[in-house]
Write a protein that holds these residues in place. Structure first.
Motif, PDB file in Angstrom:
ATOM      1  N   TYR A 130       0.842  -1.190   0.000  1.00  0.00           N
ATOM      2  CA  TYR A 130       0.000   0.000   0.000  1.00  0.00           C
ATOM      3  C   TYR A 130       0.882   1.246   0.000  1.00  0.00           C
ATOM      4  O   TYR A 130       1.994   1.253   0.550  1.00  0.00           O
ATOM      5  CB  TYR A 130      -0.900   0.035   1.233  1.00  0.00           C
ATOM      6  N   VAL A 131       0.373   2.311  -0.605  1.00  0.00           N
ATOM      7  CA  VAL A 131       1.066   3.597  -0.622  1.00  0.00           C
ATOM      8  C   VAL A 131       0.126   4.665  -0.070  1.00  0.00           C
ATOM      9  O   VAL A 131      -1.011   4.806  -0.546  1.00  0.00           O
ATOM     10  CB  VAL A 131       1.520   3.991  -2.038  1.00  0.00           C
ATOM     11  N   ALA A 132       0.592   5.403   0.939  1.00  0.00           N
ATOM     12  CA  ALA A 132      -0.183   6.513   1.508  1.00  0.00           C
ATOM     13  C   ALA A 132       0.321   7.797   0.882  1.00  0.00           C
ATOM     14  O   ALA A 132       1.500   8.149   1.008  1.00  0.00           O
ATOM     15  CB  ALA A 132      -0.028   6.558   3.017  1.00  0.00           C
ATOM     16  N   GLU A 133      -0.580   8.491   0.196  1.00  0.00           N
ATOM     17  CA  GLU A 133      -0.199   9.725  -0.486  1.00  0.00           C
ATOM     18  C   GLU A 133      -0.663  10.923   0.355  1.00  0.00           C
ATOM     19  O   GLU A 133      -1.850  11.073   0.643  1.00  0.00           O
ATOM     20  CB  GLU A 133      -0.832   9.783  -1.876  1.00  0.00           C
ATOM     21  N   PHE A 134       0.324  11.749   0.751  1.00  0.00           N
ATOM     22  CA  PHE A 134       0.043  12.915   1.591  1.00  0.00           C
ATOM     23  C   PHE A 134       0.283  14.203   0.825  1.00  0.00           C
ATOM     24  O   PHE A 134       1.128  14.269  -0.082  1.00  0.00           O
ATOM     25  CB  PHE A 134       0.946  12.920   2.828  1.00  0.00           C
ATOM     26  N   PHE A 135      -0.433  15.222   1.213  1.00  0.00           N
ATOM     27  CA  PHE A 135      -0.094  16.582   0.829  1.00  0.00           C
ATOM     28  C   PHE A 135       0.571  17.215   2.048  1.00  0.00           C
ATOM     29  O   PHE A 135      -0.031  17.295   3.123  1.00  0.00           O
ATOM     30  CB  PHE A 135      -1.335  17.376   0.434  1.00  0.00           C
ATOM     31  N   LEU A 136       1.834  17.654   1.909  1.00  0.00           N
ATOM     32  CA  LEU A 136       2.570  18.210   3.048  1.00  0.00           C
ATOM     33  C   LEU A 136       2.308  19.704   3.239  1.00  0.00           C
ATOM     34  O   LEU A 136       2.029  20.178   4.345  1.00  0.00           O
ATOM     35  CB  LEU A 136       4.074  17.968   2.883  1.00  0.00           C
ATOM     36  N   GLY A 137       2.428  20.451   2.169  1.00  0.00           N
ATOM     37  CA  GLY A 137       2.276  21.900   2.297  1.00  0.00           C
ATOM     38  C   GLY A 137       3.499  22.516   2.971  1.00  0.00           C
ATOM     39  O   GLY A 137       4.591  21.928   3.021  1.00  0.00           O
ATOM     40  N   LYS A 138       3.324  23.684   3.539  1.00  0.00           N
ATOM     41  CA  LYS A 138       4.432  24.420   4.168  1.00  0.00           C
ATOM     42  C   LYS A 138       4.722  23.885   5.564  1.00  0.00           C
ATOM     43  O   LYS A 138       3.806  23.557   6.310  1.00  0.00           O
ATOM     44  CB  LYS A 138       4.080  25.906   4.254  1.00  0.00           C
ATOM     45  N   LYS A 139       6.011  23.823   5.898  1.00  0.00           N
ATOM     46  CA  LYS A 139       6.409  23.436   7.256  1.00  0.00           C
ATOM     47  C   LYS A 139       6.639  24.694   8.089  1.00  0.00           C
ATOM     48  O   LYS A 139       7.424  25.566   7.729  1.00  0.00           O
ATOM     49  CB  LYS A 139       7.694  22.603   7.240  1.00  0.00           C
ATOM     50  N   TYR A 140       5.922  24.774   9.192  1.00  0.00           N
ATOM     51  CA  TYR A 140       6.083  25.895  10.130  1.00  0.00           C
ATOM     52  C   TYR A 140       7.005  25.453  11.263  1.00  0.00           C
ATOM     53  O   TYR A 140       6.770  24.432  11.924  1.00  0.00           O
ATOM     54  CB  TYR A 140       4.725  26.325  10.678  1.00  0.00           C
ATOM     55  N   SER A 141       8.061  26.206  11.480  1.00  0.00           N
ATOM     56  CA  SER A 141       9.060  25.819  12.479  1.00  0.00           C
ATOM     57  C   SER A 141       8.769  26.380  13.867  1.00  0.00           C
ATOM     58  O   SER A 141       9.302  25.887  14.867  1.00  0.00           O
ATOM     59  CB  SER A 141      10.461  26.259  12.049  1.00  0.00           C
ATOM     60  N   GLU A 142       7.917  27.416  13.937  1.00  0.00           N
ATOM     61  CA  GLU A 142       7.614  28.007  15.229  1.00  0.00           C
ATOM     62  C   GLU A 142       6.196  28.559  15.248  1.00  0.00           C
ATOM     63  O   GLU A 142       5.565  28.757  14.196  1.00  0.00           O
ATOM     64  CB  GLU A 142       8.619  29.111  15.576  1.00  0.00           C
ATOM     65  N   LEU A 143       5.719  28.811  16.468  1.00  0.00           N
ATOM     66  CA  LEU A 143       4.360  29.297  16.666  1.00  0.00           C
ATOM     67  C   LEU A 143       4.386  30.518  17.572  1.00  0.00           C
ATOM     68  O   LEU A 143       5.026  30.505  18.621  1.00  0.00           O
ATOM     69  CB  LEU A 143       3.492  28.205  17.285  1.00  0.00           C
TER      70      LEU A 143
END
Length: 545
Positions: free
Chosen positions: A68-81
């Motif tokens: 099986y293959v799980a396909e994700f959409f990652l988008g932008k990675k936020y490093s801080e909040l």
């Protein structure tokens, strides 16, 4: 025949860096589809916590019978909040525990540290009495320049105070120790962490043992705290035998002491101490002390002490002392009092160069103590600071002379881990006077001072000793330690200034009879060559009954 295992791989709209895959720590083989699907959901949650808050599981596609293959959409990675907060909930000093970038309205959190940071802040609220406080982040939204922000929301619940205190197991436990020694008081804000520390304070008393950690019963309109204690035998009999070689006769001599402590036999916390020391040089030291804490259930107490010191046929000095104590907090005590000396010259013939005379001294004394306990059976005291100052005068031949005395002891245990620790102590005493007599000087040396020297064999108008031990604890009942002591003293009657030192080894063994200690130390002065004849062997057994 075993069922065929299923495998899982992941992909996204862009190549997934190997570092992210390692951080996910994903499982790749599964016994059935349900387990595989659960892991897919877990990966999605992990991506969210890593800062990929835009991520989404697009599809879980079956490639063949077992893959099986799980396909994700990652988008932008936020490093801080950026977390907005209210100063009514937390001040800047408190927020420094979780962030190094704080303003008056918000603070910055590394994204992956958000769960741990919320746990720390929640624990902080709990310690303030909000036993049921809960924290959460709301209004999560994007800001300009691709930033991310949220608002810290605090649900304080009901602030709890200690309304009742119950002791189970030792019903006659002196309640004043709960209030003043441990700091457990009704009306105080409930703090679970503080309760554990207070329980350790009770353990340090010696005459009581905590059976299990304290508990709290939360009722609708009250909070009851329970302490589970049992009375501990804490009467102490202590004897030391020492063997040393006489420098003049080269014969073996015997010295030692006996010590008796009676503690809390009346369930009041009182102490009676009787101590007698004698050595082969006809030196005799007697001490008796009684301590009455928390008179009339107040933080005030009284202690009285009598000391008698006789050196062969040279002189005898009697010391009386009376103190009124006040417990500032569980660790700190201050006191004021009176100390008097009465000394007599026993010599029939005056020896030239030896100023020994009859005299009487009176001192107003004041001082303080600080004691921090730790939960270690062999070493219950972690830090100890003792400070004493006396202002008074000495009278001889109807002439008075003003004097000031100063005495302090500081020691601490540096715990490297459970088995390894370092003990360090400094003891300093000084007498300020225009003239000095031999029979008013401080006397030090021996197992409780600088090891490798006979008990009270060194006279000084000023001395400072540093004791050090590296301790290796094999288990709860056996430890081995080094001995390295360094000292400096001055004797104004002899115009003498000298440095001394000692080194050796010690062994501590907890037996059914009590604590057995064996010390071997060699003492020397800076101008003295090393000699095995200066080695002292000390044997000590402290037995509780």
């Amino acid at each position: 025949m075993n069922a065929q295992e299923l495998s899982l791989s992941i992909k996204a709209e862009k190549p997934i860096p190997q570092g992210i895959k390692d951080s996910l720590r994903m499982q790749t083989t599964f016994k059935d589809y349900a387990a595989l699907r659960k892991e897919t959901d877990t990966i999605y949650l992990k991506l969210q916590r890593m800062g990929y808050i835009e991520s989404d599981l697009l599809q879980l596609q079956k490639e063949n019978d077992s893959s099986y293959v799980a396909e994700f959409f990652l988008g932008k990675k936020y490093s801080e909040l950026k977390v907005y907060y209210s100063e009514e909930d937390f001040n800047k000093k408190e927020l420094q525990r979780v962030s190094s970038d704080i303003t008056d309205t918000y603070f910055i959190l590394p994204f992956e540290e958000i769960p741990n940071s919320l746990k720390k802040l929640t624990a902080l609220r709990n310690q303030k009495g909000n036993a049921f406080a809960r924290l959460k982040l709301t209004e999560l939204e994007k800001e300009e320049l691709n930033g991310l922000s949220a608002t810290l929301t605090v649900d304080n619940g009901n602030i709890r105070t200690v309304d009742s205190i119950a002791v189970k197991g030792y019903e006659k436990f002196p309640r004043s120790f709960l209030k003043y020694h441990a700091g457990i008081k009704k009306g105080k804000v409930f703090n679970q962490k503080r309760l554990v520390e207070q329980n350790e304070n009770l353990n340090s008393l010696g005459f009581v043992n905590a059976i299990k950690p304290p508990e709290a019963l939360f009722r609708k309109d009250s909070t009851i705290v329970y302490f589970y204690l049992e009375k501990q035998n804490n009467n102490l009999f202590d004897g030391i035998l020492g063997f040393a070689t006489n420098e003049e006769t080269q014969k073996l001599e015997l010295n030692g002491y006996l010590n008796l402590e009676l503690n809390n036999n009346l369930n009041y916390g009182e102490q009676l101490l009787i101590n007698y020391k004698a050595d082969g040089q006809e030196q005799v030291n007697f001490r008796a002390k009684i301590t009455l804490p928390y008179l009339l259930k107040t933080p005030f107490g009284l202690s009285g002490e009598l000391k008698i010191f006789k050196r062969d046929s040279t002189f005898v000095t009697t010391e009386q002392q009376l103190r009124a104590t006040y417990q500032i907090n569980p660790r700190s005590t201050t006191y004021v009092g009176y100390k008097g000396y009465d000394s007599s010259n026993l010599l029939d013939v005056i020896i030239a160069g030896t100023p020994i005379e009859d005299f009487k001294s009176k001192f107003f004394i004041f001082g303080a103590t600080y004691i921090k306990a730790q939960n270690r059976a062999l070493f219950p005291i972690k830090t100890e600071i003792l400070f004493n100052t006396g202002i008074g005068s000495r009278e001889k031949e109807s002439k008075a002379e003003n004097q000031i005395s100063f005495e302090t002891t500081l020691n601490n245990i540096f715990n490297l881990n459970f088995k390894n620790s370092i003990f360090a102590q400094n003891t300093t005493s000084v007498l300020f006077s225009d003239t000095y007599l031999v029979n008013e000087l401080f006397r030090f040396g021996g197992i409780n001072s600088i090891r490798g020297f006979n008990e009270n064999s060194i006279d000084a108008s000023l001395f400072s000793v540093i004791n050090t031990e590296y301790r290796y604890q094999f288990n709860e009942g056996v430890y081995l330690h080094s001995i390295i002591d360094i000292g400096y003293f001055e004797n104004q009657t002899l115009s003498l200034k000298e440095k001394i030192y000692s080194f050796g080894l010690g062994l501590g063994l907890k037996t059914k009879a009590g604590l057995f200690r064996f010390n071997v130390a060699n003492g020397n002065s800076e101008n003295q060559t090393f000699s095995f004849s200066n080695t002292k062997i000390h044997i000590s057994v402290s037995s509780k009954f």
